[in-house]
Design a protein around this motif. Structure first.
Motif, PDB file in Angstrom:
ATOM      1  N   VAL A 105       5.786   9.671  13.798  1.00  0.00           N
ATOM      2  CA  VAL A 105       4.473   9.102  13.497  1.00  0.00           C
ATOM      3  C   VAL A 105       4.451   8.669  12.035  1.00  0.00           C
ATOM      4  N   ALA A 106       3.436   7.861  11.687  1.00  0.00           N
ATOM      5  CA  ALA A 106       3.288   7.382  10.306  1.00  0.00           C
ATOM      6  C   ALA A 106       1.879   7.665   9.820  1.00  0.00           C
ATOM      7  N   LEU A 107       1.773   8.066   8.560  1.00  0.00           N
ATOM      8  CA  LEU A 107       0.456   8.241   7.947  1.00  0.00           C
ATOM      9  C   LEU A 107      -0.222   6.880   7.797  1.00  0.00           C
ATOM     10  N   ILE A 108      -1.501   6.825   8.120  1.00  0.00           N
ATOM     11  CA  ILE A 108      -2.257   5.582   7.972  1.00  0.00           C
ATOM     12  C   ILE A 108      -2.734   5.483   6.525  1.00  0.00           C
ATOM     13  N   PRO A 109      -2.389   4.414   5.826  1.00  0.00           N
ATOM     14  CA  PRO A 109      -2.820   4.298   4.424  1.00  0.00           C
ATOM     15  C   PRO A 109      -4.310   4.034   4.299  1.00  0.00           C
ATOM     16  N   ASP A 110      -4.862   4.369   3.145  1.00  0.00           N
ATOM     17  CA  ASP A 110      -6.264   4.070   2.871  1.00  0.00           C
ATOM     18  C   ASP A 110      -6.502   2.567   2.996  1.00  0.00           C
ATOM     19  N   GLY A 111      -7.665   2.221   3.503  1.00  0.00           N
ATOM     20  CA  GLY A 111      -7.996   0.813   3.650  1.00  0.00           C
ATOM     21  C   GLY A 111      -7.640   0.237   5.004  1.00  0.00           C
ATOM     22  N   VAL A 112      -6.952   1.029   5.842  1.00  0.00           N
ATOM     23  CA  VAL A 112      -6.605   0.598   7.199  1.00  0.00           C
ATOM     24  C   VAL A 112      -7.368   1.486   8.173  1.00  0.00           C
ATOM     25  N   THR A 113      -8.166   0.885   9.047  1.00  0.00           N
ATOM     26  CA  THR A 113      -8.964   1.662   9.987  1.00  0.00           C
ATOM     27  C   THR A 113      -8.102   2.158  11.149  1.00  0.00           C
ATOM     28  N   ASP A 114      -8.642   3.138  11.864  1.00  0.00           N
ATOM     29  CA  ASP A 114      -7.935   3.647  13.038  1.00  0.00           C
ATOM     30  C   ASP A 114      -7.728   2.541  14.066  1.00  0.00           C
ATOM     31  N   GLU A 115      -8.745   1.713  14.277  1.00  0.00           N
ATOM     32  CA  GLU A 115      -8.621   0.634  15.257  1.00  0.00           C
ATOM     33  C   GLU A 115      -7.546  -0.357  14.836  1.00  0.00           C
ATOM     34  N   GLN A 116      -7.507  -0.694  13.563  1.00  0.00           N
ATOM     35  CA  GLN A 116      -6.458  -1.601  13.096  1.00  0.00           C
ATOM     36  C   GLN A 116      -5.080  -0.989  13.300  1.00  0.00           C
ATOM     37  N   ALA A 117      -4.941   0.278  12.914  1.00  0.00           N
ATOM     38  CA  ALA A 117      -3.633   0.934  13.035  1.00  0.00           C
ATOM     39  C   ALA A 117      -3.173   0.995  14.487  1.00  0.00           C
ATOM     40  N   ALA A 118      -4.133   1.195  15.407  1.00  0.00           N
ATOM     41  CA  ALA A 118      -3.783   1.308  16.820  1.00  0.00           C
ATOM     42  C   ALA A 118      -3.319  -0.011  17.409  1.00  0.00           C
ATOM     43  N   THR A 119      -3.567  -1.100  16.717  1.00  0.00           N
ATOM     44  CA  THR A 119      -3.098  -2.398  17.208  1.00  0.00           C
ATOM     45  C   THR A 119      -1.954  -2.951  16.375  1.00  0.00           C
ATOM     46  N   LEU A 120      -1.687  -2.348  15.238  1.00  0.00           N
ATOM     47  CA  LEU A 120      -0.676  -2.884  14.329  1.00  0.00           C
ATOM     48  C   LEU A 120       0.672  -2.179  14.435  1.00  0.00           C
ATOM     49  N   MET A 121       0.688  -1.024  15.058  1.00  0.00           N
ATOM     50  CA  MET A 121       1.943  -0.282  15.092  1.00  0.00           C
ATOM     51  C   MET A 121       2.962  -0.951  16.013  1.00  0.00           C
ATOM     52  N   LEU A 122       2.727  -0.918  17.312  1.00  0.00           N
ATOM     53  CA  LEU A 122       3.716  -1.464  18.237  1.00  0.00           C
ATOM     54  C   LEU A 122       3.902  -2.964  18.026  1.00  0.00           C
ATOM     55  N   LYS A 123       2.812  -3.692  17.885  1.00  0.00           N
ATOM     56  CA  LYS A 123       2.921  -5.139  17.711  1.00  0.00           C
ATOM     57  C   LYS A 123       3.523  -5.487  16.352  1.00  0.00           C
ATOM     58  N   GLY A 124       3.087  -4.803  15.308  1.00  0.00           N
ATOM     59  CA  GLY A 124       3.639  -5.056  13.982  1.00  0.00           C
ATOM     60  C   GLY A 124       5.099  -4.670  13.887  1.00  0.00           C
ATOM     61  N   MET A 125       5.451  -3.511  14.452  1.00  0.00           N
ATOM     62  CA  MET A 125       6.858  -3.100  14.443  1.00  0.00           C
ATOM     63  C   MET A 125       7.711  -4.066  15.254  1.00  0.00           C
ATOM     64  N   ASN A 278      10.787   0.509   9.187  1.00  0.00           N
ATOM     65  CA  ASN A 278       9.983  -0.469   9.902  1.00  0.00           C
ATOM     66  C   ASN A 278       8.505  -0.265   9.620  1.00  0.00           C
ATOM     67  N   THR A 279       8.009   0.948   9.791  1.00  0.00           N
ATOM     68  CA  THR A 279       6.581   1.197   9.584  1.00  0.00           C
ATOM     69  C   THR A 279       6.177   0.976   8.129  1.00  0.00           C
ATOM     70  N   ALA A 280       7.080   1.270   7.198  1.00  0.00           N
ATOM     71  CA  ALA A 280       6.771   1.021   5.783  1.00  0.00           C
ATOM     72  C   ALA A 280       6.546  -0.460   5.535  1.00  0.00           C
ATOM     73  N   ASP A 281       7.379  -1.305   6.136  1.00  0.00           N
ATOM     74  CA  ASP A 281       7.207  -2.748   5.985  1.00  0.00           C
ATOM     75  C   ASP A 281       5.914  -3.227   6.629  1.00  0.00           C
ATOM     76  N   VAL A 282       5.595  -2.667   7.793  1.00  0.00           N
ATOM     77  CA  VAL A 282       4.362  -3.069   8.482  1.00  0.00           C
ATOM     78  C   VAL A 282       3.145  -2.752   7.622  1.00  0.00           C
ATOM     79  N   PHE A 283       3.058  -1.525   7.136  1.00  0.00           N
ATOM     80  CA  PHE A 283       1.879  -1.155   6.358  1.00  0.00           C
ATOM     81  C   PHE A 283       1.864  -1.833   4.992  1.00  0.00           C
ATOM     82  N   ASP A 284       3.040  -2.148   4.443  1.00  0.00           N
ATOM     83  CA  ASP A 284       3.076  -2.931   3.210  1.00  0.00           C
ATOM     84  C   ASP A 284       2.462  -4.309   3.440  1.00  0.00           C
ATOM     85  N   ALA A 285       2.822  -4.935   4.554  1.00  0.00           N
ATOM     86  CA  ALA A 285       2.257  -6.248   4.874  1.00  0.00           C
ATOM     87  C   ALA A 285       0.753  -6.165   5.075  1.00  0.00           C
ATOM     88  N   VAL A 286       0.292  -5.072   5.673  1.00  0.00           N
ATOM     89  CA  VAL A 286      -1.150  -4.894   5.887  1.00  0.00           C
ATOM     90  C   VAL A 286      -1.870  -4.666   4.562  1.00  0.00           C
TER      91      VAL A 286
END
Length: 324
Positions: A105-125, A278-286
């Motif tokens: 799992v990955a920690l959700i950074p500040d500024g990213v909502t739960d709903e956003q994270a739930a759609t950005l993980m699989l699709k973003g990765m 992978n997740t680091a790059d995704v959340f960096d882009a977000v």
């Protein structure tokens, strides 16, 4: 007791059943997560239909975000109250809560909502591994990406623009073409009234593209091959219109010594270090604002059947989520 969606047979969306399950305490190396939002993805329909068979009975869903509720022994990098997201399983995200390996799992950074994270993980990765691992696109490249207004497609449009890549997208309506353009596609082909290969050749001055990313499958396979440059790569990463079957390998020679790959995200994030990168790059882009999540549909967990029906009928735009 926890409510969860389960399947006891493969089939159409009617096989999705809400049941009560007894969720045990997390074991060593595990965490228990209370889900706040759950991502709905095409791979879920493949698991449900049996295209990608699972041992039955089975849960369903690979992507969600929520709050750590409890931790098992040996888990030191996470604690109750942490917000986390995951996009590579284990299977069973269509539930109010789940036990998960803490290292996946990955920690959700500040500024990213739960709903956003739930759609950005699989699709973003998925976009990240397609663009950086499967075929390393670079600034100045021109690429073709099918279903550009879908959940994965919208992220691909944004990420390509951020990378300085010219993305030609396809979509099935003027509205979806408009959305793909707004997301960053340089050009969009309406496949219902335009010939994809002819349009791509025209846009590339006859050269074609070095790579095609195709999550549609049977309906677009040959058109995708016709868009490629000699020795180009066809990346068939999904089956929205059905699986590609009966391929004549001679086509690859005839159309320019082409390459074809059928990758899955899971093979590209199997190692913990690959998942972390992978997740680091995704959340960096977000966090940079290069990629945002567009949630087009929200459903109650109990309405998972409707979510699958809409997704398979191509009625959805952007991402869909279930709310427990």
């Amino acid at each position: 007791m926890t409510q969860a969606i389960r399947i006891s047979e493969f089939g159409n969306p009617s096989v999705l059943q809400m049941v009560e399950i007894d969720l045990p305490d997390p074991g060593p190396g595990e965490i228990r997560v209370r889900h706040a939002a759950i991502g709905v993805n095409f791979i879920d329909t493949y698991h449900r239909s049996g295209l990608y068979p699972l041992p039955l009975p089975a849960g369903i869903g690979l992507e969600a975000a929520g709050v750590v509720d409890a931790v098992g022994s040996d888990v030191t990098h996470l604690k109750p109250g942490d917000r986390i997201a995951y996009g590579g399983g284990p299977i069973g995200a269509y539930s109010q809560a789940a036990n998960l390996p803490a290292n996946r799992v990955a920690l959700i950074p500040d500024g990213v909502t739960d709903e956003q994270a739930a759609t950005l993980m699989l699709k973003g990765m998925t976009v990240r591994f397609l663009f950086k691992d499967c075929f390393a696109v670079k600034p100045g490249d021109t690429i073709l990406f099918h279903a550009a207004a879908g959940g994965v497609g919208q992220i691909a449009c944004q990420w390509a623009k951020d990378m300085g890549v010219t993305l030609i997208g396809t979509a099935g309506s003027d509205e979806k073409c408009r959305i793909a353009k707004e997301m960053g596609a340089a050009h969009v082909v309406n496949y219902r009234r335009e010939n994809i290969a002819e349009s791509v050749r025209s846009l590339t001055e006859g050269k074609g593209v070095p790579v095609v990313y195709d999550g549609v499958g049977a309906d677009t396979f040959e058109a995708s091959l016709d868009c490629l440059q000699p020795r180009g790569l066809m990346v068939s990463f999904g089956n929205a219109s059905g699986p590609v079957t009966g391929v004549n390998l001679g086509l690859l020679a005839a159309k320019g010594s082409l390459y074809v790959t059928r990758p899955t995200l899971m093979h590209y994030i199997a190692k913990d270090e690959d998942l972390a990168a992978n997740t680091a790059d995704v959340f960096d882009a977000v966090k940079r604002g290069a990629v945002t999540s567009s949630i087009g549909q929200r459903y109650a967990l109990a309405d998972a059947r409707q979510a699958h029906e809409d997704l398979e009928a191509r009625k959805t735009i952007g991402a869909s989520i279930l709310l427990p």
